[in-house]
Design a protein around this motif. Structure first.
Motif, PDB file in Angstrom:
ATOM      1  N   GLU A   1      91.123  37.628  42.641  1.00 54.15           N
ATOM      2  CA  GLU A   1      91.692  37.836  41.307  1.00 54.15           C
ATOM      3  C   GLU A   1      93.074  37.191  41.178  1.00 54.15           C
ATOM      4  OE1 GLU A   1      91.621  42.008  40.429  1.00 54.15           O
ATOM      5  OE2 GLU A   1      89.451  42.030  40.175  1.00 54.15           O
ATOM      6  N   MET A   2      93.543  36.566  42.273  1.00 49.45           N
ATOM      7  CA  MET A   2      94.800  35.832  42.293  1.00 49.45           C
ATOM      8  C   MET A   2      96.029  36.724  42.097  1.00 49.45           C
ATOM      9  SD  MET A   2      93.679  32.330  40.291  1.00 49.45           S
ATOM     10  CE  MET A   2      95.082  31.366  40.855  1.00 49.45           C
ATOM     11  N   LEU A   3      95.870  38.012  42.376  1.00 53.42           N
ATOM     12  CA  LEU A   3      97.021  38.902  42.344  1.00 53.42           C
ATOM     13  C   LEU A   3      97.811  38.806  43.636  1.00 53.42           C
ATOM     14  CD1 LEU A   3      95.752  42.165  40.613  1.00 53.42           C
ATOM     15  CD2 LEU A   3      97.561  40.636  39.818  1.00 53.42           C
ATOM     16  N   ILE A   4      97.124  38.432  44.711  1.00 53.52           N
ATOM     17  CA  ILE A   4      97.808  38.179  45.978  1.00 53.52           C
ATOM     18  C   ILE A   4      97.374  36.820  46.495  1.00 53.52           C
ATOM     19  CG2 ILE A   4      97.816  40.655  46.520  1.00 53.52           C
ATOM     20  CD1 ILE A   4      95.737  39.997  48.739  1.00 53.52           C
TER      21      ILE A   4
ATOM     22  N   ARG B   1      95.336  33.034  27.434  1.00 55.59           N
ATOM     23  CA  ARG B   1      95.355  34.224  26.576  1.00 55.59           C
ATOM     24  C   ARG B   1      95.239  33.850  25.099  1.00 55.59           C
ATOM     25  NH1 ARG B   1     100.095  38.299  27.397  1.00 55.59           N
ATOM     26  NH2 ARG B   1      98.710  39.498  26.028  1.00 55.59           N
ATOM     27  N   MET B   2      95.915  32.759  24.712  1.00 57.22           N
ATOM     28  CA  MET B   2      95.897  32.332  23.307  1.00 57.22           C
ATOM     29  C   MET B   2      94.497  31.981  22.822  1.00 57.22           C
ATOM     30  SD  MET B   2      99.312  29.985  23.006  1.00 57.22           S
ATOM     31  CE  MET B   2      98.610  29.104  21.615  1.00 57.22           C
ATOM     32  N   ARG B   3      93.629  31.586  23.743  1.00 58.52           N
ATOM     33  CA  ARG B   3      92.280  31.199  23.371  1.00 58.52           C
ATOM     34  C   ARG B   3      91.278  32.339  23.514  1.00 58.52           C
ATOM     35  NH1 ARG B   3      95.370  27.261  24.125  1.00 58.52           N
ATOM     36  NH2 ARG B   3      94.974  25.143  23.370  1.00 58.52           N
ATOM     37  N   LEU B   4      91.528  33.235  24.469  1.00 61.02           N
ATOM     38  CA  LEU B   4      90.569  34.299  24.726  1.00 61.02           C
ATOM     39  C   LEU B   4      90.820  35.572  23.917  1.00 61.02           C
ATOM     40  CD1 LEU B   4      90.060  34.087  28.606  1.00 61.02           C
ATOM     41  CD2 LEU B   4      88.679  33.072  26.794  1.00 61.02           C
TER      42      LEU B   4
ATOM     43  N   ILE C   1      86.683  46.924  23.377  1.00 55.26           N
ATOM     44  CA  ILE C   1      85.992  47.184  22.114  1.00 55.26           C
ATOM     45  C   ILE C   1      85.140  45.982  21.697  1.00 55.26           C
ATOM     46  CG2 ILE C   1      86.337  47.669  19.646  1.00 55.26           C
ATOM     47  CD1 ILE C   1      88.884  49.198  20.448  1.00 55.26           C
ATOM     48  N   SER C   2      85.545  44.781  22.123  1.00 51.20           N
ATOM     49  CA  SER C   2      84.784  43.572  21.775  1.00 51.20           C
ATOM     50  C   SER C   2      83.381  43.586  22.366  1.00 51.20           C
ATOM     51  CB  SER C   2      85.524  42.318  22.255  1.00 51.20           C
ATOM     52  OG  SER C   2      85.361  42.126  23.654  1.00 51.20           O
ATOM     53  N   GLU C   3      83.180  44.403  23.397  1.00 47.84           N
ATOM     54  CA  GLU C   3      81.888  44.543  24.073  1.00 47.84           C
ATOM     55  C   GLU C   3      81.436  43.266  24.771  1.00 47.84           C
ATOM     56  OE1 GLU C   3      78.954  46.188  21.464  1.00 47.84           O
ATOM     57  OE2 GLU C   3      80.152  47.951  20.987  1.00 47.84           O
ATOM     58  N   ASN C   4      82.408  42.431  25.133  1.00 44.42           N
ATOM     59  CA  ASN C   4      82.115  41.209  25.888  1.00 44.42           C
ATOM     60  C   ASN C   4      82.678  41.391  27.296  1.00 44.42           C
ATOM     61  OD1 ASN C   4      82.183  38.588  27.054  1.00 44.42           O
ATOM     62  ND2 ASN C   4      82.193  37.644  25.026  1.00 44.42           N
ATOM     63  N   GLU C   5      81.817  41.760  28.219  1.00 41.66           N
ATOM     64  CA  GLU C   5      82.271  42.095  29.574  1.00 41.66           C
ATOM     65  C   GLU C   5      82.931  40.913  30.271  1.00 41.66           C
ATOM     66  OE1 GLU C   5      80.549  43.796  33.842  1.00 41.66           O
ATOM     67  OE2 GLU C   5      79.224  43.647  32.094  1.00 41.66           O
ATOM     68  N   PHE C   6      82.392  39.705  30.084  1.00 47.27           N
ATOM     69  CA  PHE C   6      82.964  38.530  30.731  1.00 47.27           C
ATOM     70  C   PHE C   6      84.370  38.245  30.189  1.00 47.27           C
ATOM     71  CE2 PHE C   6      78.334  37.780  31.015  1.00 47.27           C
ATOM     72  CZ  PHE C   6      78.221  37.701  32.396  1.00 47.27           C
TER      73      PHE C   6
ATOM     74  N   MET D   1      87.970  38.367  32.364  1.00 49.98           N
ATOM     75  CA  MET D   1      88.854  37.198  32.438  1.00 49.98           C
ATOM     76  C   MET D   1      90.248  37.513  31.908  1.00 49.98           C
ATOM     77  SD  MET D   1      86.453  33.875  31.570  1.00 49.98           S
ATOM     78  CE  MET D   1      85.538  34.572  30.202  1.00 49.98           C
ATOM     79  N   VAL D   2      90.296  38.250  30.812  1.00 48.04           N
ATOM     80  CA  VAL D   2      91.593  38.625  30.238  1.00 48.04           C
ATOM     81  C   VAL D   2      92.326  39.593  31.156  1.00 48.04           C
ATOM     82  CG1 VAL D   2      92.713  39.831  28.317  1.00 48.04           C
ATOM     83  CG2 VAL D   2      90.909  38.166  27.861  1.00 48.04           C
ATOM     84  N   ALA D   3      91.596  40.514  31.767  1.00 42.29           N
ATOM     85  CA  ALA D   3      92.221  41.476  32.680  1.00 42.29           C
ATOM     86  C   ALA D   3      92.924  40.763  33.824  1.00 42.29           C
ATOM     87  CB  ALA D   3      91.171  42.446  33.223  1.00 42.29           C
TER      88      ALA D   3
END
Length: 211
Positions: free
Chosen positions: A58-61, A86-89, A142-147, A151-153
């Motif tokens: 996840e590139m956190l470390i 982020r601006m696109r997703l 809420i968007s119900e789009n798991e992918f 990615m945003v998380a």
């Protein structure tokens, strides 16, 4: 049964280390001392290594061969790249949230918005950033789009763990959040999308001034 238990344990370790990173108990660039973390969490090396591998993906470390694991430290360019993502997703997530939201979900989002407002009077940077993260992620949920949500998380966690202070006055962010919420609550997808885009664009432009 042992496999299930081991997976649950590594997930617990993963969540615990992630929380340490997001709350700056582990600072950017800091080496993760595995023996210390294992002792602190009361776990063996195996679930710890599994958790570190997941955080690395996840590139956190960043795991450096023969040197160990370190909390990832972003450059300004990497920050900007993440804001471009982020601006696109996130505008897509806001659009879909406005179309799909239920009354229960709106109440949950409204509660997070109130938490943001209450936190304005506190000198609690990490707490406010965490609530901001939850607000954005609730919209993606809420968007119900798991992918999209995953990615945003990842991008938002990387930003939150590295960002010192804020890119805009918290009161301005709160105003943006209220506009986004109202657009979602009214079911106006295009408006929610536009408000989210402008919200993130302003932060990105402020970040570019730090180059």
């Amino acid at each position: 049964m042992y496999t299930v238990h081991r997976e649950e344990l590594s997930e617990m370790v993963y969540q615990s280390i992630k929380e340490m990173i997001l709350t700056n108990q582990l600072s950017t660039g800091e080496k993760i001392v595995q023996e210390k973390i294992a002792s602190q969490l009361g776990v063996s090396r195996s679930p710890l290594l599994a958790a570190l591998a997941k955080l690395d993906r996840e590139m956190l470390i960043q795991i450096v061969p023969r040197k160990g694991a370190f909390v990832r430290k972003l450059s300004i360019k990497e920050f900007i790249d993440l804001y471009e993502i982020r601006m696109r997703l996130e505008p897509l997530g806001a659009y879909e949230a406005a179309i799909r939201r239920s009354e229960k979900q709106l109440k949950e989002l409204s509660k997070l918005l109130m938490e943001c407002e209450k936190s304005m009077d506190r000198a609690y940077t990490n707490g406010l950033k965490k609530i901001d993260y939850k607000f954005h992620m609730k919209i993606m949920e809420i968007s119900e789009n798991e992918f999209l949500c995953r990615m945003v998380a990842t991008s938002n966690m990387m930003i939150m763990s590295n960002l010192e202070g804020f890119l805009k006055p918290p009161q301005k962010s709160l105003k943006d959040h209220k506009n986004i919420f109202q657009a979602i609550a009214s079911g106006n997808g295009p408006q929610a999308e536009q408000f989210m885009y402008e919200h993130i664009l302003e932060s990105k432009n402020n970040l570019k001034k730090r180059e």
